[in-house]
Structure formats: C-alpha cells, structure tokens
Design an enzyme around this catalytic site. Structure first.
Site, short mmCIF file in Angstrom:
data_model
loop_
_atom_site.label_atom_id
_atom_site.label_comp_id
_atom_site.label_asym_id
_atom_site.label_seq_id
_atom_site.Cartn_x
_atom_site.Cartn_y
_atom_site.Cartn_z
N GLN A 183 0.67 -1.12 0.10
CA GLN A 183 0.19 -0.07 0.23
C GLN A 183 0.62 1.36 -0.25
O GLN A 183 1.97 1.33 0.95
CB GLN A 183 -1.16 0.20 1.22
N CYS A 223 -10.94 -2.01 -2.20
CA CYS A 223 -10.58 -0.86 -2.84
C CYS A 223 -12.04 -0.15 -3.87
O CYS A 223 -11.80 0.12 -4.49
CB CYS A 223 -9.40 -0.84 -3.69
#
Length: 373
Positions: A211, A332
C-alpha cells in the site's frame, strides 16, 4: 493542500484536490454506504483520515528528457515530460532522493526511453521509502545494455544516498506503456526493504505490492487484528495476501494461518517476515480462487483482499457454501464489494470502516467484517 502543478494544469492526478479533505472523505463514505444500503444493520466506524500531503511511500516516475537533462515525473497529453520531483504528496525523505537520482541518470548515461520513437533505455524510476527512512530504487529498462554502467556508478549513488538499501534493474522490453517486466536483477546484497508497521516488519521485495500510504495501511491492519481477535478463530486464510500484511498481523498462538498470493515474489517476502518473527504462518504462491475452491474444508475465518475486480462469483459462491463462520473483506472498490456480498447471503456484513488510503482522488479502502447467520 496547495499544488502549483495542479493550479497550472500540468498534473491533474489529484482530481479531487479542489475539495477540502473532510468533504472528500465524507463523499467517499456516502458513496460506499449507498452501495452497501441493502445491508442496513452494518455498524460503521468513523472513517480513518489521511494526512493531506507527504503521505506517499512510493514514487513511480516516468523518465523523459535527455541524458544531460533528465525529467522525472509524468508525460503530458502531448508526450512532454513534466517534472514532479517537488510533488507535495511525497514526504521530505523521499523527495530528497530525487536530486541524486536525477544526476545518476546523467552519470550512468541512461538515455530516457521515447515511446513514439521506440528508442532509449530508461523507462521508469521506482522509489520506495520505508518507515525507517531506507530506500528501494528500481530502474525499469528496455534491455540490459546500461546494466554495467549502473553497476559502475552505484557506489557513487550509495555515497549520496546512504539510506539506499535495495537497488535493482527491471527489464521491460515491450514498446508499450507497461510499468515493469518479469525479469528483475537485484544489484545490492540486501534483497528486501523492511516496512515496519505496528511491530511487524514486513519484508518488501522489488516486485511485491505494498500500500502506498503507510500510516493508513497501519490503521487497516490494526483494525483487522482487533476484529479477528474478537472472532478468535483457530484457523485463518489470507487470500490475495500480498506480502502477508493481514496474515502476519492476525497471527496468534494456537491459530493456524496460511496465505496465498499470485506473486511468487510477494509470497517469498511474506515467508521471510514470518521466519524473522518466529511465527508459525505459512505462505504459498498461487491463484487464490483456484486454491481455495480446491480445498476440502474452510478455516473458521477467511481474509480476502482482492484487486478492484473483487473476489468474483466462483470464490463468493464457495465461501457461501463453506463452513467458514466469518470473512474479513478488504476492498478498494465498493461496487464489486456489494456484488460479492450479494452472492454470500448467509455471511452478513456486521461492521465496516472506510480508510482514506488515496486522498485527493475518488479511491479508498473499506474493511468489512462478515459473520455467518
């Protein structure tokens, strides 16, 4: 956040920048809640907000210009380079590396690649910053032709950047706007960059995904660990596990944990961390869906962290039919999350939280805990 590149129209990547950050987060949460409206009993935690600037731990720089005057940044609509070394999304420690890295292009005579003309060598410069301030630098090249020059001048770069831990060359020979190729040549003794999050030092290899917002990633794993502790499963799978963030944060004595990840590099990174921490957590490379549906039984809890396309009907159907009593879904893309939830009617979403992983854009991460009814 003020950005002179955005104001001048040179870069519009942060397409929500004109909205206050609080309004951005509110809009994202409203959109996600709307998509999950068919499950009105979900208990929503307060959204986790990011810093406005300096939050990115990774720079993906297109290299353009010339050997003598390289440009690190992006290409505009006409294919001209836009220098983004002072982009406010980068923390000071990362931005400070761009000067020496720009000079290195000249010293090593790395000709920037021209897509239209199909000439040149250096396509991208990828730089990752660890929480400890160490760096991983990757040069994406068309061929190995410049490799000897990079090796020759690497000692100079390490003098300029003593925090440089991992350096590698990625070979991407195709005449396409593809970020990286399959072949990676590591040039340093160190093979991994250590990303310390909440006491778990995740090892990151050059081709492993991580990330881009370290603080929000830490919050994501911290929340996952808390919810898993409440469920208290004796067995857990981490599907699409990447470098093992969920599996390693949720490991506990007496809990069997196994992670599956398509990227062999990422699976090796996860195994390295598990060995270093002395955790009895196992990992393997493979297609998460194919692996899961081939198993005769399910664990008590399954963590899924799929790409934007979601887990899909095959895995969702298998989970619905399985005897897993809980699922932790990190998404996401709430559109595919809602679709997958609808395919698992007896696994009801109980809690959710939105994490602003990507400020100034419409992107986010949402973590949802599902329990068997």
């Amino acid at each position: 956040m003020e950005c002179h590149h955005f104001a001048a129209g040179r870069c519009r990547s942060c397409n929500w920048l004109e909205q206050p950050l609080a309004d951005q987060v509110a809009a994202k949460e409203h959109g996600v809640r709307e998509l999950l409206a068919p499950w009105p009993d979900v208990a929503w935690l307060a959204p986790v907000r990011s810093r406005e600037s300096g939050f990115r731990n990774k720079a993906k720089m297109v290299v353009s210009g010339s050997i003598e005057q390289p440009v690190l940044g992006i290409l505009d609509g006409e294919g001209h380079g836009v220098d983004l070394r002072d982009c406010p999304l980068y923390p000071a420690e990362l931005a400070a590396a761009f000067g020496p890295l720009t000079e290195f292009v000249t010293r090593a005579a790395l000709a920037p690649y021209e897509l239209a003309a199909r000439r040149g060598e250096l396509k991208y410069l990828l730089v990752t910053l660890s929480p400890d301030g160490e760096l991983m630098v990757r040069w994406v090249l068309r061929s190995t032709e410049p490799l000897a020059r990079i090796q020759k001048h690497l000692p100079w770069l390490r003098e300029q950047l003593p925090q440089l831990r991992v350096a590698s060359v990625n070979i991407q020979p195709e005449h396409k706007a593809i970020l990286e190729g399959e072949r990676e040549i590591v040039l340093t003794e160190a093979q991994t960059l250590r990303m310390e999050l909440d006491g778990v030092g995740l090892h990151l290899r050059p081709q492993s995904f991580f990330q881009t917002n370290t603080e929000i990633a830490t919050a994501l794993y911290r929340q996952a660990r808390a919810w898993v502790a409440e469920v208290a499963p004796t067995s857990l799978w981490d599907l699409y596990c990447g470098v093992g963030g969920f599996a390693l944060h949720c490991a506990a004595p007496g809990r069997a944990v196994h992670g599956v990840e398509l990227s062999a590099e990422a699976a090796r990174s996860a195994a390295t961390t598990a060995a270093e921490l002395g955790l009895d957590v196992t990992f393997e490379a493979g297609d998460a869906t194919a692996w899961a549906i081939a198993q005769p039984t399910a664990p008590e809890l399954v963590v899924v962290n799929p790409p934007r396309r979601g887990i899909g009907p095959e895995l969702a159907g298998w989970l619905e039919r399985s005897d897993a009593r809980a699922v932790l879904y990190s998404s996401c893309n709430a559109v595919t999350l809602a679709r997958d939830l609808a395919a698992m009617p007896t696994l009801r979403p109980e809690r959710a939280v939105l994490l602003d992983m990507f400020p100034h854009t419409g992107h986010y991460e949402v973590l949802t805990l599902l329990r068997r009814t």
